[in-house]
Design a protein around this motif. Structure first.
Motif, mmCIF file in Angstrom:
data_model
loop_
_atom_site.group_PDB
_atom_site.id
_atom_site.type_symbol
_atom_site.label_atom_id
_atom_site.label_comp_id
_atom_site.label_asym_id
_atom_site.label_seq_id
_atom_site.Cartn_x
_atom_site.Cartn_y
_atom_site.Cartn_z
ATOM 1 N N ASN A 194 0.809 -1.218 0.000
ATOM 2 C CA ASN A 194 0.000 0.000 0.000
ATOM 3 C C ASN A 194 0.847 1.276 0.000
ATOM 4 O OD1 ASN A 194 0.959 0.111 2.604
ATOM 5 N ND2 ASN A 194 -1.033 0.348 3.560
ATOM 6 N N LYS A 195 2.098 1.179 -0.385
ATOM 7 C CA LYS A 195 3.009 2.323 -0.335
ATOM 8 C C LYS A 195 2.489 3.502 -1.164
ATOM 9 C CE LYS A 195 7.148 2.455 -2.307
ATOM 10 N NZ LYS A 195 8.536 2.148 -2.625
ATOM 11 N N ASP A 196 2.029 3.261 -2.383
ATOM 12 C CA ASP A 196 1.527 4.345 -3.234
ATOM 13 C C ASP A 196 0.277 5.001 -2.630
ATOM 14 O OD1 ASP A 196 3.561 3.851 -5.013
ATOM 15 O OD2 ASP A 196 2.334 2.556 -6.297
ATOM 16 N N PHE A 197 -0.599 4.164 -2.076
ATOM 17 C CA PHE A 197 -1.807 4.674 -1.435
ATOM 18 C C PHE A 197 -1.444 5.551 -0.232
ATOM 19 C CE2 PHE A 197 -5.275 4.217 1.668
ATOM 20 C CZ PHE A 197 -6.312 4.736 0.931
ATOM 21 N N LEU A 198 -0.472 5.111 0.571
ATOM 22 C CA LEU A 198 -0.040 5.893 1.735
ATOM 23 C C LEU A 198 0.583 7.227 1.324
ATOM 24 C CD1 LEU A 198 1.467 3.239 4.164
ATOM 25 C CD2 LEU A 198 -0.647 4.537 4.424
ATOM 26 N N ILE A 199 1.331 7.206 0.237
ATOM 27 C CA ILE A 199 1.942 8.461 -0.244
ATOM 28 C C ILE A 199 0.852 9.453 -0.638
ATOM 29 C CG2 ILE A 199 3.304 9.467 -2.120
ATOM 30 C CD1 ILE A 199 5.092 6.923 -1.965
ATOM 31 N N VAL A 200 -0.178 8.967 -1.346
ATOM 32 C CA VAL A 200 -1.301 9.838 -1.736
ATOM 33 C C VAL A 200 -2.015 10.364 -0.485
ATOM 34 C CG1 VAL A 200 -3.572 9.872 -2.858
ATOM 35 C CG2 VAL A 200 -1.627 8.801 -4.002
ATOM 36 N N CYS A 201 -2.240 9.495 0.501
ATOM 37 C CA CYS A 201 -2.904 9.917 1.743
ATOM 38 C C CYS A 201 -2.076 10.972 2.479
ATOM 39 C CB CYS A 201 -3.147 8.715 2.658
ATOM 40 S SG CYS A 201 -4.505 7.667 2.126
ATOM 41 N N ILE A 202 -0.785 10.792 2.551
ATOM 42 C CA ILE A 202 0.088 11.756 3.228
ATOM 43 C C ILE A 202 0.052 13.102 2.508
ATOM 44 C CG2 ILE A 202 2.500 12.307 3.767
ATOM 45 C CD1 ILE A 202 2.853 9.262 4.323
ATOM 46 N N ILE A 203 0.113 13.066 1.192
ATOM 47 C CA ILE A 203 0.066 14.317 0.419
ATOM 48 C C ILE A 203 -1.275 15.027 0.637
ATOM 49 C CG2 ILE A 203 -0.033 15.257 -1.928
ATOM 50 C CD1 ILE A 203 2.094 13.105 -2.670
ATOM 51 N N LEU A 204 -2.390 14.288 0.563
ATOM 52 C CA LEU A 204 -3.709 14.888 0.789
ATOM 53 C C LEU A 204 -3.835 15.419 2.215
ATOM 54 C CD1 LEU A 204 -6.086 12.400 -1.057
ATOM 55 C CD2 LEU A 204 -5.540 14.763 -1.696
ATOM 56 N N TYR A 205 -3.297 14.681 3.177
ATOM 57 C CA TYR A 205 -3.331 15.106 4.577
ATOM 58 C C TYR A 205 -2.607 16.442 4.749
ATOM 59 C CZ TYR A 205 -2.979 14.642 9.668
ATOM 60 O OH TYR A 205 -3.074 14.853 11.019
ATOM 61 N N VAL A 206 -1.430 16.563 4.153
ATOM 62 C CA VAL A 206 -0.654 17.800 4.252
ATOM 63 C C VAL A 206 -1.366 18.952 3.531
ATOM 64 C CG1 VAL A 206 1.509 18.900 3.526
ATOM 65 C CG2 VAL A 206 1.552 16.641 4.589
ATOM 66 N N VAL A 207 -1.930 18.676 2.359
ATOM 67 C CA VAL A 207 -2.629 19.721 1.593
ATOM 68 C C VAL A 207 -3.837 20.250 2.371
ATOM 69 C CG1 VAL A 207 -4.060 20.115 -0.455
ATOM 70 C CG2 VAL A 207 -1.843 19.000 -0.685
ATOM 71 N N PHE A 208 -4.668 19.349 2.897
ATOM 72 C CA PHE A 208 -5.857 19.798 3.623
ATOM 73 C C PHE A 208 -5.503 20.480 4.944
ATOM 74 C CE2 PHE A 208 -8.190 17.040 0.676
ATOM 75 C CZ PHE A 208 -9.238 17.891 0.351
ATOM 76 N N ASN A 209 -4.463 20.011 5.634
ATOM 77 C CA ASN A 209 -4.012 20.697 6.842
ATOM 78 C C ASN A 209 -3.489 22.088 6.505
ATOM 79 O OD1 ASN A 209 -4.183 19.616 9.551
ATOM 80 N ND2 ASN A 209 -3.195 17.788 8.702
ATOM 81 N N GLY A 210 -2.763 22.203 5.406
ATOM 82 C CA GLY A 210 -2.272 23.514 4.969
ATOM 83 C C GLY A 210 -3.421 24.453 4.642
ATOM 84 N N LEU A 211 -4.447 23.928 3.978
ATOM 85 C CA LEU A 211 -5.627 24.726 3.654
ATOM 86 C C LEU A 211 -6.325 25.203 4.932
ATOM 87 C CD1 LEU A 211 -7.571 25.776 1.452
ATOM 88 C CD2 LEU A 211 -8.743 23.582 1.605
ATOM 89 N N LEU A 212 -6.447 24.315 5.897
ATOM 90 C CA LEU A 212 -7.069 24.670 7.172
ATOM 91 C C LEU A 212 -6.273 25.769 7.879
ATOM 92 C CD1 LEU A 212 -9.362 23.989 9.127
ATOM 93 C CD2 LEU A 212 -7.888 22.234 10.108
ATOM 94 N N GLN A 213 -4.960 25.645 7.913
ATOM 95 C CA GLN A 213 -4.115 26.663 8.540
ATOM 96 C C GLN A 213 -4.195 27.990 7.793
ATOM 97 O OE1 GLN A 213 -2.654 26.397 11.535
ATOM 98 N NE2 GLN A 213 -3.684 24.418 11.552
ATOM 99 N N LEU A 214 -4.284 27.928 6.482
ATOM 100 C CA LEU A 214 -4.403 29.142 5.677
ATOM 101 C C LEU A 214 -5.700 29.891 6.004
ATOM 102 C CD1 LEU A 214 -3.087 30.752 3.312
ATOM 103 C CD2 LEU A 214 -4.586 29.458 1.793
ATOM 104 N N ILE A 215 -6.795 29.155 6.144
ATOM 105 C CA ILE A 215 -8.075 29.765 6.504
ATOM 106 C C ILE A 215 -7.976 30.409 7.883
ATOM 107 C CG2 ILE A 215 -10.468 29.259 7.152
ATOM 108 C CD1 ILE A 215 -10.469 27.169 4.870
ATOM 109 N N ILE A 216 -7.401 29.703 8.826
ATOM 110 C CA ILE A 216 -7.269 30.237 10.184
ATOM 111 C C ILE A 216 -6.384 31.478 10.183
ATOM 112 C CG2 ILE A 216 -6.289 29.766 12.471
ATOM 113 C CD1 ILE A 216 -7.252 26.833 12.047
ATOM 114 N N TYR A 217 -5.305 31.449 9.451
ATOM 115 C CA TYR A 217 -4.348 32.559 9.449
ATOM 116 C C TYR A 217 -4.873 33.780 8.703
ATOM 117 C CZ TYR A 217 0.007 35.138 8.871
ATOM 118 O OH TYR A 217 0.957 36.118 8.889
ATOM 119 N N THR A 218 -5.550 33.575 7.563
ATOM 120 C CA THR A 218 -5.973 34.719 6.756
ATOM 121 C C THR A 218 -7.367 35.227 7.107
ATOM 122 O OG1 THR A 218 -6.833 33.282 5.008
ATOM 123 C CG2 THR A 218 -4.558 34.057 4.779
#
Length: 185
Positions: free
Chosen positions: A69-93
């Protein structure tokens, strides 16, 4: 004015307790003044948080084990980081120090609600409350108004909030905002 419920008590040695009690009271006062809370931004944050949790759960409980499941985990990690970044951006701006977003009051000619924000710096007793337009570029937006006051004026020595004093101060600030002249364009 203030309702006849149990008095609000804060731990005077806890900065967060003091700020929380004051912020809660300020929100009540603004809502009591005819402003309805706008929870759209909170709902967006909750939705993004739910997506983040679902991504984490998929990554944790995916039916295949690690090497497969290495490829699936990589996609999940990337999506996790993207959505967390989006959440932080909303909070910050968008949120910054905001404690309440409102719609325009019913029956008002204004097309913009309020953003009520507060600051209580660490190791300081000076609480700053700001009331501004939710849409500062709107034609009906007034200039932001500020109130800076020592929290010692709103609490007894036992940590009980003197609601009458804070109501008077916050209502005066709301009235000051409502009477501010419009910006010249």
């Amino acid at each position: 004015m203030a309702s006849s419920k149990a008095p609000k008590k804060a731990n005077l040695l806890d900065h967060n307790s003091i700020k929380h009690i004051i912020d809660e009271s300020v929100s009540e006062i603004v809502k009591n003044g005819g402003y309805v809370e706008d929870v759209r931004l909170s709902n967006v944050r909750l939705l993004i948080g739910t997506i983040i949790i679902v991504i984490a759960l998929f990554a944790q409980f995916y039916k295949k084990k690690f090497p497969e499941n290495k490829d699936f985990l990589i996609v999940c990690i990337i999506l996790y980081v993207v959505f967390n970044g989006l959440l932080q951006l909303i909070i910050y701006t968008k949120e910054k120090d905001a404690i309440l977003f409102t719609y325009p009051p019913a029956g008002s000619f204004s097309t913009t609600g309020l953003v009520v924000s507060s600051k209580l710096p660490r190791f300081s007793d000076m609480y700053t409350l700001t009331i501004a337009s939710a849409d500062p570029k709107s034609v009906s937006a007034n200039k932001p108004v500020h109130l800076t006051k020592s929290v010692t004026e709103w609490f007894t020595k036992d940590g009980i909030l003197v609601e009458g004093r804070i109501w008077k101060d916050v209502e005066a600030l709301i009235n000051q905002y409502a009477k501010e002249p419009k910006k010249n364009k």
